[in-house]
Design a protein around this motif. Structure first.
Motif, PDB file in Angstrom:
ATOM      1  N   SER A  26       9.628  -9.924  61.076  1.00  0.00           N
ATOM      2  CA  SER A  26       8.599  -8.987  61.517  1.00  0.00           C
ATOM      3  C   SER A  26       9.168  -7.601  61.806  1.00  0.00           C
ATOM      4  CB  SER A  26       7.906  -9.524  62.778  1.00  0.00           C
ATOM      5  OG  SER A  26       8.836  -9.642  63.853  1.00  0.00           O
ATOM      6  N   ALA A  27      10.423  -7.395  61.470  1.00  0.00           N
ATOM      7  CA  ALA A  27      11.071  -6.107  61.725  1.00  0.00           C
ATOM      8  C   ALA A  27      10.589  -5.063  60.732  1.00  0.00           C
ATOM      9  CB  ALA A  27      12.590  -6.272  61.638  1.00  0.00           C
ATOM     10  N   ARG A  32      14.628  -5.165  58.181  1.00  0.00           N
ATOM     11  CA  ARG A  32      14.494  -6.470  57.529  1.00  0.00           C
ATOM     12  C   ARG A  32      15.359  -6.547  56.279  1.00  0.00           C
ATOM     13  NH1 ARG A  32       9.432  -6.474  57.391  1.00  0.00           N
ATOM     14  NH2 ARG A  32       9.027  -5.872  55.235  1.00  0.00           N
ATOM     15  N   ALA A  33      15.373  -5.466  55.503  1.00  0.00           N
ATOM     16  CA  ALA A  33      16.189  -5.452  54.290  1.00  0.00           C
ATOM     17  C   ALA A  33      17.673  -5.541  54.625  1.00  0.00           C
ATOM     18  CB  ALA A  33      15.905  -4.177  53.490  1.00  0.00           C
ATOM     19  N   TRP A  34      18.101  -4.838  55.671  1.00  0.00           N
ATOM     20  CA  TRP A  34      19.511  -4.869  56.082  1.00  0.00           C
ATOM     21  C   TRP A  34      19.909  -6.286  56.514  1.00  0.00           C
ATOM     22  CZ3 TRP A  34      23.730  -1.754  56.045  1.00  0.00           C
ATOM     23  CH2 TRP A  34      24.807  -2.127  56.870  1.00  0.00           C
ATOM     24  N   LEU A  35      19.063  -6.913  57.336  1.00  0.00           N
ATOM     25  CA  LEU A  35      19.381  -8.251  57.830  1.00  0.00           C
ATOM     26  C   LEU A  35      19.346  -9.273  56.697  1.00  0.00           C
ATOM     27  CD1 LEU A  35      17.414  -8.232  61.209  1.00  0.00           C
ATOM     28  CD2 LEU A  35      19.881  -8.009  60.864  1.00  0.00           C
ATOM     29  N   PHE A  37      20.086  -8.575  53.571  1.00  0.00           N
ATOM     30  CA  PHE A  37      21.317  -8.316  52.830  1.00  0.00           C
ATOM     31  C   PHE A  37      22.500  -9.015  53.517  1.00  0.00           C
ATOM     32  CE2 PHE A  37      25.139  -5.573  52.916  1.00  0.00           C
ATOM     33  CZ  PHE A  37      25.541  -5.704  51.592  1.00  0.00           C
ATOM     34  N   ALA A  38      22.572  -8.885  54.848  1.00  0.00           N
ATOM     35  CA  ALA A  38      23.653  -9.544  55.602  1.00  0.00           C
ATOM     36  C   ALA A  38      23.586 -11.060  55.430  1.00  0.00           C
ATOM     37  CB  ALA A  38      23.550  -9.184  57.082  1.00  0.00           C
ATOM     38  N   TYR A  39      22.374 -11.609  55.415  1.00  0.00           N
ATOM     39  CA  TYR A  39      22.211 -13.051  55.224  1.00  0.00           C
ATOM     40  C   TYR A  39      22.775 -13.482  53.873  1.00  0.00           C
ATOM     41  CZ  TYR A  39      19.874 -17.201  53.435  1.00  0.00           C
ATOM     42  OH  TYR A  39      19.612 -18.401  52.832  1.00  0.00           O
ATOM     43  N   HIS A  40      22.448 -12.744  52.800  1.00  0.00           N
ATOM     44  CA  HIS A  40      22.909 -13.144  51.469  1.00  0.00           C
ATOM     45  C   HIS A  40      24.428 -13.052  51.354  1.00  0.00           C
ATOM     46  CE1 HIS A  40      19.026 -13.857  49.683  1.00  0.00           C
ATOM     47  NE2 HIS A  40      18.590 -12.652  50.021  1.00  0.00           N
ATOM     48  N   SER A  92      27.495  -7.000  60.736  1.00  0.00           N
ATOM     49  CA  SER A  92      26.287  -7.783  60.482  1.00  0.00           C
ATOM     50  C   SER A  92      26.607  -9.100  59.790  1.00  0.00           C
ATOM     51  CB  SER A  92      25.309  -6.980  59.614  1.00  0.00           C
ATOM     52  OG  SER A  92      24.830  -5.862  60.305  1.00  0.00           O
ATOM     53  N   VAL A  93      27.594  -9.060  58.912  1.00  0.00           N
ATOM     54  CA  VAL A  93      27.894 -10.236  58.102  1.00  0.00           C
ATOM     55  C   VAL A  93      28.582 -11.334  58.907  1.00  0.00           C
ATOM     56  CG1 VAL A  93      29.303 -11.055  56.157  1.00  0.00           C
ATOM     57  CG2 VAL A  93      27.914  -8.996  55.917  1.00  0.00           C
ATOM     58  N   ASP A  94      29.420 -10.980  59.905  1.00  0.00           N
ATOM     59  CA  ASP A  94      30.091 -12.047  60.653  1.00  0.00           C
ATOM     60  C   ASP A  94      29.086 -12.943  61.365  1.00  0.00           C
ATOM     61  OD1 ASP A  94      29.341 -10.328  62.700  1.00  0.00           O
ATOM     62  OD2 ASP A  94      31.358 -10.077  63.535  1.00  0.00           O
ATOM     63  N   GLY A  95      28.070 -12.325  61.967  1.00  0.00           N
ATOM     64  CA  GLY A  95      27.021 -13.126  62.590  1.00  0.00           C
ATOM     65  C   GLY A  95      26.213 -13.906  61.572  1.00  0.00           C
ATOM     66  N   ALA A  96      25.985 -13.288  60.397  1.00  0.00           N
ATOM     67  CA  ALA A  96      25.234 -13.974  59.351  1.00  0.00           C
ATOM     68  C   ALA A  96      25.976 -15.206  58.860  1.00  0.00           C
ATOM     69  CB  ALA A  96      24.968 -13.018  58.188  1.00  0.00           C
ATOM     70  N   VAL A  97      27.295 -15.088  58.719  1.00  0.00           N
ATOM     71  CA  VAL A  97      28.094 -16.252  58.311  1.00  0.00           C
ATOM     72  C   VAL A  97      27.963 -17.362  59.349  1.00  0.00           C
ATOM     73  CG1 VAL A  97      30.437 -17.109  57.924  1.00  0.00           C
ATOM     74  CG2 VAL A  97      29.755 -14.896  56.989  1.00  0.00           C
ATOM     75  N   ALA A  98      28.062 -16.989  60.626  1.00  0.00           N
ATOM     76  CA  ALA A  98      27.990 -17.987  61.693  1.00  0.00           C
ATOM     77  C   ALA A  98      26.634 -18.688  61.714  1.00  0.00           C
ATOM     78  CB  ALA A  98      28.268 -17.325  63.040  1.00  0.00           C
ATOM     79  N   VAL A  99      25.555 -17.904  61.602  1.00  0.00           N
ATOM     80  CA  VAL A  99      24.211 -18.494  61.665  1.00  0.00           C
ATOM     81  C   VAL A  99      23.902 -19.287  60.404  1.00  0.00           C
ATOM     82  CG1 VAL A  99      21.742 -17.985  61.807  1.00  0.00           C
ATOM     83  CG2 VAL A  99      23.355 -16.693  63.216  1.00  0.00           C
ATOM     84  N   ALA A 100      24.204 -18.711  59.235  1.00  0.00           N
ATOM     85  CA  ALA A 100      23.857 -19.363  57.969  1.00  0.00           C
ATOM     86  C   ALA A 100      24.591 -20.677  57.778  1.00  0.00           C
ATOM     87  CB  ALA A 100      24.150 -18.424  56.797  1.00  0.00           C
TER      88      ALA A 100
END
Length: 229
Positions: A26-27, A32-35, A37-40, A92-100
């Motif tokens: 909902s951002a 939203r696009a940045w987050l 991108f970090a997720y991928h 952004s990516v370090d958190g994305a790696v941890a969550v994903a």
């Protein structure tokens, strides 16, 4: 051992739980696009067995390069800006790696927070090296640290939400560092004596946004904790 990889919707739900209920779906479109991108990127790194701590350390090293680069004649501020951008991606990516990959830990959260503060100190040192007054640089760092400290202490005091998304959040500080270095580099190409004045203006913007953001956060914290009882 890497956990099961999450799809985007699962990731967004898990991310929201770790960020005070703020749902990235909902951002604003840019956020939203940045987050996403970090997720991928995090998804790919998770597949490659790259851990979040390694990405965090890499991000800190990128930040530490910024003050070492800005002193280079001509392209120094531009290289500094590039490394700020790369460090922001790593952050952004370090958190994305941890969550994903299902590898979020409380210790990792602490490491990430410490890395963020160290990175911002490095950027402000670069501002100082380019000519920003030391007192102004110290004020920028102090207000930014206080912003994060207030939020952390408020959570410890019982505030369950993030309180408020202020104008002094970390993405704002990243933007000021990035744009400030770029503009300082451009003005330096016109006249090297303009660099100090430009970076001083960028530091002033950092201080003003950090101070106003702290005020926003304190007001939100007061409301939240008074309402809670």
């Amino acid at each position: 051992m890497v956990g099961t990889q999450l799809n985007w919707d699962q990731y967004a739900t898990a991310w929201a739980r770790l960020h005070g209920g703020f749902d990235p779906r909902s951002a604003a479109p840019v956020v939203r696009a940045w987050l996403r991108f970090a997720y991928h990127v995090g998804f790919v790194l998770g597949r490659l067995r790259v851990g979040p701590t390694a990405v965090t350390v890499f991000g800190v090293l990128l930040c530490l390069c910024v003050p070492l680069l800005v002193g280079r004649a001509g392209d120094g501020p531009f290289l500094g800006a590039l490394f700020v951008l790369l460090a922001a991606v790593a952050d952004s990516v370090d958190g994305a790696v941890a969550v994903a990959t299902g590898r979020t830990t409380r210790l990792g959260y602490v490491y990430d927070s410490v890395a963020d503060r160290l990175g911002e100190v490095a950027w402000l040192v670069a501002f100082w090296l380019l000519g920003a007054p030391g007192a102004l640089v110290a004020a920028a760092g102090g207000l930014s640290w206080l912003h994060e400290y207030v939020r952390a202490r408020s959570v410890s005091a019982g505030m369950r939400e993030i309180g408020a998304v202020t104008v002094g959040e970390r993405p704002t500080r990243v933007s000021v560092a990035l744009v400030g270095l770029l503009v300082a580099g451009l003005t330096g190409l016109i006249d090297v004596d303009l660099t100090a004045g430009t970076i001083t203006m960028a530091t002033t913007v950092w201080v003003l946004l950090a101070g106003f953001g702290l005020g926003q956060l304190l007001a939100a914290v007061r409301r939240a904790l008074v309402d809670a009882g």
